[in-house]
Design a protein around this motif. Sequence first.
Motif, PDB file in Angstrom:
ATOM      1  N   GLU A   1      47.484  60.969  24.403  1.00  0.00           N
ATOM      2  CA  GLU A   1      46.193  61.642  24.470  1.00  0.00           C
ATOM      3  C   GLU A   1      45.076  60.653  24.817  1.00  0.00           C
ATOM      4  OE1 GLU A   1      43.317  64.433  21.630  1.00  0.00           O
ATOM      5  OE2 GLU A   1      45.260  63.744  20.906  1.00  0.00           O
ATOM      6  N   TYR A   2      45.131  59.476  24.199  1.00  0.00           N
ATOM      7  CA  TYR A   2      44.119  58.457  24.509  1.00  0.00           C
ATOM      8  C   TYR A   2      44.227  58.011  25.972  1.00  0.00           C
ATOM      9  CZ  TYR A   2      41.372  54.185  24.310  1.00  0.00           C
ATOM     10  OH  TYR A   2      40.438  53.217  24.554  1.00  0.00           O
ATOM     11  N   ALA A   3      45.462  57.800  26.426  1.00  0.00           N
ATOM     12  CA  ALA A   3      45.663  57.338  27.807  1.00  0.00           C
ATOM     13  C   ALA A   3      45.109  58.347  28.816  1.00  0.00           C
ATOM     14  CB  ALA A   3      47.147  57.090  28.055  1.00  0.00           C
ATOM     15  N   LEU A   4      45.333  59.635  28.562  1.00  0.00           N
ATOM     16  CA  LEU A   4      44.871  60.671  29.495  1.00  0.00           C
ATOM     17  C   LEU A   4      43.358  60.826  29.466  1.00  0.00           C
ATOM     18  CD1 LEU A   4      47.644  63.345  28.876  1.00  0.00           C
ATOM     19  CD2 LEU A   4      47.411  61.857  30.856  1.00  0.00           C
ATOM     20  N   ASN A   5      42.736  60.509  28.329  1.00  0.00           N
ATOM     21  CA  ASN A   5      41.277  60.601  28.235  1.00  0.00           C
ATOM     22  C   ASN A   5      40.575  59.325  28.681  1.00  0.00           C
ATOM     23  OD1 ASN A   5      41.271  63.234  27.226  1.00  0.00           O
ATOM     24  ND2 ASN A   5      41.548  62.543  25.115  1.00  0.00           N
ATOM     25  N   ASN A   6      41.328  58.252  28.881  1.00  0.00           N
ATOM     26  CA  ASN A   6      40.757  56.960  29.293  1.00  0.00           C
ATOM     27  C   ASN A   6      41.600  56.349  30.403  1.00  0.00           C
ATOM     28  OD1 ASN A   6      38.631  56.386  26.919  1.00  0.00           O
ATOM     29  ND2 ASN A   6      40.485  57.242  26.006  1.00  0.00           N
ATOM     30  N   MET A   7      41.789  57.133  31.473  1.00  0.00           N
ATOM     31  CA  MET A   7      42.726  56.723  32.519  1.00  0.00           C
ATOM     32  C   MET A   7      42.291  55.436  33.229  1.00  0.00           C
ATOM     33  SD  MET A   7      44.353  60.149  34.202  1.00  0.00           S
ATOM     34  CE  MET A   7      42.833  60.850  34.815  1.00  0.00           C
ATOM     35  N   ASP A   8      40.984  55.278  33.468  1.00  0.00           N
ATOM     36  CA  ASP A   8      40.529  54.065  34.165  1.00  0.00           C
ATOM     37  C   ASP A   8      40.862  52.816  33.365  1.00  0.00           C
ATOM     38  OD1 ASP A   8      39.541  55.536  36.244  1.00  0.00           O
ATOM     39  OD2 ASP A   8      37.495  55.626  35.477  1.00  0.00           O
ATOM     40  N   GLU A   9      40.686  52.884  32.048  1.00  0.00           N
ATOM     41  CA  GLU A   9      41.004  51.733  31.187  1.00  0.00           C
ATOM     42  C   GLU A   9      42.501  51.418  31.232  1.00  0.00           C
ATOM     43  OE1 GLU A   9      41.191  50.693  26.407  1.00  0.00           O
ATOM     44  OE2 GLU A   9      39.914  52.346  27.110  1.00  0.00           O
ATOM     45  N   ILE A  10      43.315  52.457  31.129  1.00  0.00           N
ATOM     46  CA  ILE A  10      44.778  52.252  31.131  1.00  0.00           C
ATOM     47  C   ILE A  10      45.248  51.733  32.494  1.00  0.00           C
ATOM     48  CG2 ILE A  10      47.011  53.379  30.807  1.00  0.00           C
ATOM     49  CD1 ILE A  10      45.266  53.075  28.271  1.00  0.00           C
ATOM     50  N   ILE A  11      44.650  52.264  33.578  1.00  0.00           N
ATOM     51  CA  ILE A  11      45.025  51.805  34.927  1.00  0.00           C
ATOM     52  C   ILE A  11      44.724  50.315  35.072  1.00  0.00           C
ATOM     53  CG2 ILE A  11      44.348  51.946  37.356  1.00  0.00           C
ATOM     54  CD1 ILE A  11      44.079  54.989  36.923  1.00  0.00           C
ATOM     55  N   GLU A  12      43.587  49.881  34.551  1.00  0.00           N
ATOM     56  CA  GLU A  12      43.217  48.463  34.636  1.00  0.00           C
ATOM     57  C   GLU A  12      44.209  47.601  33.866  1.00  0.00           C
ATOM     58  OE1 GLU A  12      41.204  45.232  35.967  1.00  0.00           O
ATOM     59  OE2 GLU A  12      40.802  47.329  36.516  1.00  0.00           O
ATOM     60  N   ILE A  13      44.631  48.062  32.673  1.00  0.00           N
ATOM     61  CA  ILE A  13      45.609  47.299  31.883  1.00  0.00           C
ATOM     62  C   ILE A  13      46.948  47.200  32.613  1.00  0.00           C
ATOM     63  CG2 ILE A  13      46.977  47.330  29.754  1.00  0.00           C
ATOM     64  CD1 ILE A  13      44.546  48.606  28.380  1.00  0.00           C
ATOM     65  N   ILE A  14      47.416  48.337  33.162  1.00  0.00           N
ATOM     66  CA  ILE A  14      48.695  48.323  33.898  1.00  0.00           C
ATOM     67  C   ILE A  14      48.585  47.423  35.113  1.00  0.00           C
ATOM     68  CG2 ILE A  14      50.288  49.740  35.242  1.00  0.00           C
ATOM     69  CD1 ILE A  14      49.616  52.065  33.387  1.00  0.00           C
ATOM     70  N   PHE A  15      47.474  47.525  35.829  1.00  0.00           N
ATOM     71  CA  PHE A  15      47.308  46.753  37.073  1.00  0.00           C
ATOM     72  C   PHE A  15      47.316  45.244  36.815  1.00  0.00           C
ATOM     73  CE2 PHE A  15      44.605  44.812  40.386  1.00  0.00           C
ATOM     74  CZ  PHE A  15      45.320  45.200  41.514  1.00  0.00           C
ATOM     75  N   THR A  16      46.684  44.816  35.719  1.00  0.00           N
ATOM     76  CA  THR A  16      46.543  43.378  35.463  1.00  0.00           C
ATOM     77  C   THR A  16      47.682  42.782  34.642  1.00  0.00           C
ATOM     78  OG1 THR A  16      45.167  43.879  33.523  1.00  0.00           O
ATOM     79  CG2 THR A  16      44.032  43.462  35.621  1.00  0.00           C
ATOM     80  N   GLN A  17      48.371  43.619  33.822  1.00  0.00           N
ATOM     81  CA  GLN A  17      49.344  43.036  32.898  1.00  0.00           C
ATOM     82  C   GLN A  17      50.774  43.540  33.072  1.00  0.00           C
ATOM     83  OE1 GLN A  17      47.968  43.047  28.763  1.00  0.00           O
ATOM     84  NE2 GLN A  17      45.847  43.286  29.446  1.00  0.00           N
TER      85      GLN A  17
END
Length: 570
Positions: A158-174
């Motif tokens: 639920e958090y990931a779907l409501n904060n997709m830009d934040e999660i995308i940045e984490i996946i992209f960098t780490q």
Amino acid sequence: MFAISNCYSLVIDFLNGADVVMLGAIFQHSPNVLLSLKEYQSPVDLAKGGAVSLLSGDQDIELKAMFLKEGIDLLKVNFVQNKNHLNDLLDKKVAAINAYSSNEPFFMTKQNIPFSIIEPRNYGLDFYGDTLFTSKELCKTDPLAVEKFRKTTMRGWEYALNNMDEIIEIIFTQYNTQNKTKEHLKYEAKVLKKLINPEFVQIGHSNPGRWEHIVGVYKMFNFIKGNRNLDDFYYNSEQKVDFTWFYIYIALAVLVALVFAFIAYYIFSINKKLEKVSLRHKILFQNSASAGIVWREGYVVTDWNAQAQKMFGWSGDEAIGRSFFDFLVPQDEELRVEKNLKKVLQDYEMHIFINKNYTKDGKVVICEWHNTLLPQNNEDVQEVVSLAIDITQRYLEEERLKKQANHDALTLLSNRYHFEEVLQKRYSLAKRYNLAFGVAFIDLDGFKAINDNYGHSAGDYLLKTLAQRFQKIVRQEDTIARLGGDEFALLLNIHDENEPYQFVLSRILEAASKPVKYNEHELKISASVGVSFYSTQNDVGVEELLHQADISMYEAKKSGKNRYFVCKEC
């Protein structure tokens, strides 16, 4: 032990005796689809011709089941094992591949390559996607840990779907092990959110009826042993103290306190809304010959008229409350349709555009949509009314006329315009991926004498006969065209100059020199063929490549005709 599995492997393992318990379906819909070339729109189209590349074993059962749903014998479908995946599709070695709707369509869209997506759920096969599970033993020995892990997992999604830009940045960098771009990750997130559908379905929810349906599909393939029921498959948390009646008493007390104030406000507001709804229904729906829908932010349907039900098949109860992107718009059209709809939200003008739409029975229709914003008061939710007419027949007729424009009227081969268009596309592809291909100019020797001695009717008959012969000789991936007069051209779709293209050219020469019977006469000619190849060693433009083939053709004539000459000094 906790893990994620696709729904079909999980339920098969359970029914075959595995000690597993399903904790919740993360994806309400499976991302597994068939990605096909543009000309293949349905399982029936694929069964008629072209290979279908799938994973081995039972991993793509829902894709095979689509063919059975359409009444197609699986033995009549050319299934092949997945080898080079997307490259096989781009090279037209296969007509369709198994794909994830969140992944491969992105590459096709970015490269502007036309494609179709054939989804199992449009054929009554709506499987769950990724599903959380654990062991039955752990549920017994440590139920508190299971419940905490399940709740934490669902809150995490639920958090990931409501904060997709934040999660995308984490996946992209780490965690970007697949080296995806941010644009790709955003596309993937958008598709996954639709598959999870958190706006209308609680994350982790699953329907026993759908699981029974999935089991029924697998029974068709004899993957299930025995008759084990699914009672122990579903997770049931331990019941806590029931505060239901306490909450009811509190709610009733609050309700009594508010009821008198609410009644006055309700009467006032309901009268205004009834006036608006009545007027809207009368003008836009009850008297409309077009299929009409009203929708709000998120493309959620708020109204659906009788003509829409007649045209698309879904009733108002089935459509209202859902995003029409989930059932009405094919995935290969989504980006273009969404771009158009954003323009509608910017003003009160009428916006007209054309796109494909699904019907409930899985057919594709072409619709012309007329869209405009509805007037609103400050407290109203902004809504759009969209009216559609079915222009499928008109569209197909236009496509037929386009086909006529691309083909030679006499021989029915591709004409010069279409050949140059195909050549340019092949050149761009070869340039991008360091591939090779060949171009051959074919000029008939002695054709003028046929016209002079026997008349133009004989010449036309000869051209049509040779065109039929040439068409039977060339491979499916090659393109043969008549450029005009007695000139033909051939695009050899090869990957390097060492491929055995000589056999095709030799058969062209043989076909041209074979006499053609016309009335009581035998028409005899031959052909001279000039060939040039594009490659990394001969990295020239299209015009220069054609010039090389033309020069080679004249060299073949100088060398005695009835032969081919390959440009080796290029």
